[in-house]
Design an enzyme around this catalytic site. Structure first.
Site, PDB file in Angstrom:
ATOM      1  N   ASP A 151      59.830  50.258  24.525  1.00 26.95           N
ATOM      2  CA  ASP A 151      59.349  48.922  24.294  1.00 26.95           C
ATOM      3  C   ASP A 151      58.890  48.346  25.338  1.00 26.95           C
ATOM      4  O   ASP A 151      59.408  48.306  26.400  1.00 26.95           O
ATOM      5  CB  ASP A 151      60.299  48.152  23.387  1.00 26.95           C
ATOM      6  CG  ASP A 151      59.692  47.079  22.868  1.00 26.95           C
ATOM      7  OD1 ASP A 151      58.333  46.934  22.597  1.00 26.95           O
ATOM      8  OD2 ASP A 151      60.198  46.125  22.300  1.00 26.95           O
TER       9      ASP A 151
ATOM     10  N   ASN B  34      54.658  49.079  12.442  1.00 27.30           N
ATOM     11  CA  ASN B  34      53.547  49.038  13.484  1.00 27.30           C
ATOM     12  C   ASN B  34      52.036  49.413  13.089  1.00 27.30           C
ATOM     13  O   ASN B  34      51.169  49.031  13.495  1.00 27.30           O
ATOM     14  CB  ASN B  34      53.677  50.152  14.579  1.00 27.30           C
ATOM     15  CG  ASN B  34      54.856  49.881  15.754  1.00 27.30           C
ATOM     16  OD1 ASN B  34      55.679  50.701  16.367  1.00 27.30           O
ATOM     17  ND2 ASN B  34      55.211  48.580  15.680  1.00 27.30           N
TER      18      ASN B  34
HETATM   19  C1  IPE Z   1      59.842  49.043  18.094  1.00 26.87           C
HETATM   20  O1  IPE Z   1      59.161  48.116  18.894  1.00 26.87           O
HETATM   21  C2  IPE Z   1      59.169  50.197  17.676  1.00 26.87           C
HETATM   22  C3  IPE Z   1      58.677  51.347  18.738  1.00 26.87           C
HETATM   23  C4  IPE Z   1      59.072  51.187  20.072  1.00 26.87           C
HETATM   24  C5  IPE Z   1      57.794  52.250  18.413  1.00 26.87           C
HETATM   25  P1  IPE Z   1      58.405  46.910  18.297  1.00 26.87           P
HETATM   26  O2  IPE Z   1      57.794  46.195  19.340  1.00 26.87           O
HETATM   27  O3  IPE Z   1      57.530  47.508  17.064  1.00 26.87           O
HETATM   28  O4  IPE Z   1      59.791  46.098  17.725  1.00 26.87           O
HETATM   29  P2  IPE Z   1      59.794  44.351  17.414  1.00 26.87           P
HETATM   30  O5  IPE Z   1      58.616  43.966  16.584  1.00 26.87           O
HETATM   31  O6  IPE Z   1      59.732  43.770  18.888  1.00 26.87           O
HETATM   32  O7  IPE Z   1      61.052  44.272  16.550  1.00 26.87           O
HETATM   33  C1  IPE Z   2      56.025  49.663  22.404  1.00 25.19           C
HETATM   34  O1  IPE Z   2      55.266  48.535  23.059  1.00 25.19           O
HETATM   35  C2  IPE Z   2      55.106  50.642  22.027  1.00 25.19           C
HETATM   36  C3  IPE Z   2      54.741  50.658  20.336  1.00 25.19           C
HETATM   37  C4  IPE Z   2      55.655  49.918  19.573  1.00 25.19           C
HETATM   38  C5  IPE Z   2      53.872  51.345  19.778  1.00 25.19           C
HETATM   39  P1  IPE Z   2      54.947  47.464  22.315  1.00 25.19           P
HETATM   40  O2  IPE Z   2      53.353  47.623  22.058  1.00 25.19           O
HETATM   41  O3  IPE Z   2      55.677  47.042  21.301  1.00 25.19           O
HETATM   42  O4  IPE Z   2      54.819  46.157  23.649  1.00 25.19           O
HETATM   43  P2  IPE Z   2      55.419  44.852  23.332  1.00 25.19           P
HETATM   44  O5  IPE Z   2      56.782  44.608  23.008  1.00 25.19           O
HETATM   45  O6  IPE Z   2      54.104  44.055  22.573  1.00 25.19           O
HETATM   46  O7  IPE Z   2      55.275  44.394  24.737  1.00 25.19           O
HETATM   47 MG    MG Z   3      57.372  45.729  20.978  1.00 28.82          MG
END
Ligand code: IPE
Ligand code: IPE
Ligand code: MG
Length: 247
Positions: A18, A66
């Site tokens: 993340d 997502n």
């Molecule tokens: C969790 O991260 C999903 C992945 C890393 C694939 P998110 O960024 O989607 O989670 P939330 O929304 O912060 O809980």
């Molecule tokens: C994790 O990074 C990747 C996916 C969830 C696909 P994020 O895209 O959630 O990054 P933040 O949380 O917005 O910084």
């Molecule tokens: Mg995230």
């Protein structure tokens, strides 16, 4: 040199990768640039895991939630995924890495499904490490699809309700051919599970790192493994019971 003890490595390590978006936003870049850098981190951590000797590595790459992100971001992630599969195939074969994908894969674009299928087939003989990509994955989805299949097996008369126990239930989950995760790492400072493994995490050790995924280095990865090796896993027993069992 790190001081990792070979005998105490996690058998199954899972990572919630993340912080890609925030990494880019901090630099006034497009979020997609964060995902591109995130893919570099994936390459680095997969390589390190293989070298260190972790048998099962699962990466949470795309959650069932997502899908609700802006279309351009979802499209970019799908493109990066295909690109990753194409560019890494050779290295996976050379390093005996077997690729597995879990999740509601039918929701993925057809060309991604095809690329996945091909990579899974070509790497199926890899004995060095199982690399599992959790894609379009939700922990609740996983439990529900297991329940549906268990019910239909009961209705068909191939299964009796009294035969349903933890071991059997685990066999219906998408992770059926994986050992339970020993360690979960989540980067970016968020302290939540975000609908990743729900059943599977019952006794998993958790390591939260404040580092954004694109900045997650091999050194910090080893720190997380060292932290894991210094923990006492009690599984509900007393510390004394566990230490007697060890000796
Ligand atoms: C969790 O991260 C999903 C992945 C890393 C694939 P998110 O960024 O989607 O989670 P939330 O929304 O912060 O809980
Ligand atoms: C994790 O990074 C990747 C996916 C969830 C696909 P994020 O895209 O959630 O990054 P933040 O949380 O917005 O910084
Ligand atoms: Mg995230």
């Amino acid at each position: 040199m790190h001081r990792l003890v070979k005998e105490k490595l996690p058998r199954h390590l899972a990572i919630i990768m993340d912080g890609n978006g925030r990494w880019a936003e901090k630099r006034s870049l497009d979020r997609v640039e964060g995902h591109r850098q995130g893919a570099e981190s994936v390459r680095r951590i997969v390589r390190a895991s293989r070298e260190i000797g972790i048998p099962y590595l699962t990466l949470f790459a795309f959650s069932s939630e997502n899908w609700s992100r802006p279309r351009v971001e979802v499209d970019a992630l799908m493109f990066l995924l295909r690109n990753y599969l194409e560019t890494e195939l050779q290295e996976m074969l050379e390093n005996q890495i077997r690729l597995v994908a879990i999740g509601d894969l039918a929701r993925l674009p057809l060309e991604v499904q095809t690329a996945l299928q091909q990579t899974v087939e070509k790497t199926a003989q890899g004995k060095g490490m199982t690399l599992t990509l959790a894609l379009s994955y939700g922990g609740r989805d996983d439990i529900l699809q297991a329940v549906r299949r268990i019910l239909s097996h009961c209705q068909e008369g191939n299964l009796k309700p009294e035969e349903i126990n933890e071991e059997l239930f685990s066999k219906y989950l998408w992770t059926h051919n994986h050992p339970g995760p020993d360690l979960l790492i989540r980067t970016s400072g968020e302290m939540r599970i975000s609908n990743f493994f729900l059943w599977q995490l019952a006794y998993t050790e958790i390591y939260f790192s404040p580092t954004l995924w694109p900045d997650f280095t091999r050194e910090e990865f080893i720190q997380a493994l060292l932290s894991y090796q210094n923990r006492e896993r009690r599984f509900g027993l007393t510390g004394e019971q566990v230490r007697v069992g060890d000796g």
